[in-house]
Design a protein around this motif. Sequence first.
Motif, short mmCIF file in Angstrom:
data_model
loop_
_atom_site.label_atom_id
_atom_site.label_comp_id
_atom_site.label_asym_id
_atom_site.label_seq_id
_atom_site.Cartn_x
_atom_site.Cartn_y
_atom_site.Cartn_z
N UNK A 136 62.55 -35.40 58.67
CA UNK A 136 63.48 -36.28 57.90
C UNK A 136 63.55 -36.10 56.47
N UNK A 137 64.68 -35.82 55.90
CA UNK A 137 64.69 -35.87 54.39
C UNK A 137 64.08 -36.98 53.61
N UNK A 138 63.61 -36.58 52.78
CA UNK A 138 62.95 -37.86 51.84
C UNK A 138 64.16 -38.43 50.92
N UNK A 139 64.17 -39.39 50.65
CA UNK A 139 65.18 -39.78 49.55
C UNK A 139 64.87 -39.32 48.25
N UNK A 140 65.79 -38.77 47.45
CA UNK A 140 65.65 -38.24 46.21
C UNK A 140 65.44 -39.51 45.28
N UNK A 141 64.60 -39.41 44.42
CA UNK A 141 64.09 -40.60 43.43
C UNK A 141 64.46 -40.06 42.20
N UNK A 142 65.51 -40.58 41.30
CA UNK A 142 65.87 -40.17 40.08
C UNK A 142 64.95 -40.87 39.11
N UNK A 143 64.83 -40.27 38.22
CA UNK A 143 63.74 -40.75 37.17
C UNK A 143 64.65 -41.66 36.24
N UNK A 144 64.11 -42.77 36.15
CA UNK A 144 64.80 -43.98 35.31
C UNK A 144 65.83 -44.76 35.93
N UNK A 145 65.94 -44.33 37.14
CA UNK A 145 66.66 -45.28 38.08
C UNK A 145 66.05 -46.65 38.38
#
Length: 147
Positions: A136-145
């Motif tokens: 399964x794809x891991x959720x992309x974590x955006x820095x600063x979000x």
Amino acid sequence: MHYSNGEDTTCRLCTRVHESHDHLFFMCRYSLQVWKYIQAKAQTRWPNLTWNSLVEWTSRRCQDTKSTNNKIRALIFAATVYYIWQERNKRIFQQLSQPASTVGEAIYQVLRDQIMCSNGISLADGTREIWNIPRPARPIRVIGQDR
């Protein structure tokens, strides 16, 4: 498998032997090819037993439903018996036939789809590889979000 008087009882898959549960599902040349195909693709083995013994063996072996491998084995058994029966019936009622490898591949694909759609089961990397199931794809974590 019930036959009327005078009805042909020859196995429709191999056209050589009287049809019985044991022969149709486990001893017929055609069925053996289907089993070999799916066993090779699923990297599993089944004992060479009679119908009743194999049903009992499978039931005992697959009772632990917490084991993903046992769930998959139960699916393999049920799907393979079902597809062999379907092939027999297509030959009788529709005069259609498929090679054992085509039936084996259809079983593999339907099982793969079932495994992929199963919620809540954890798959080891080896199992994912056997069934060609991506991680399964891991959720992309955006820095600063914000979280």
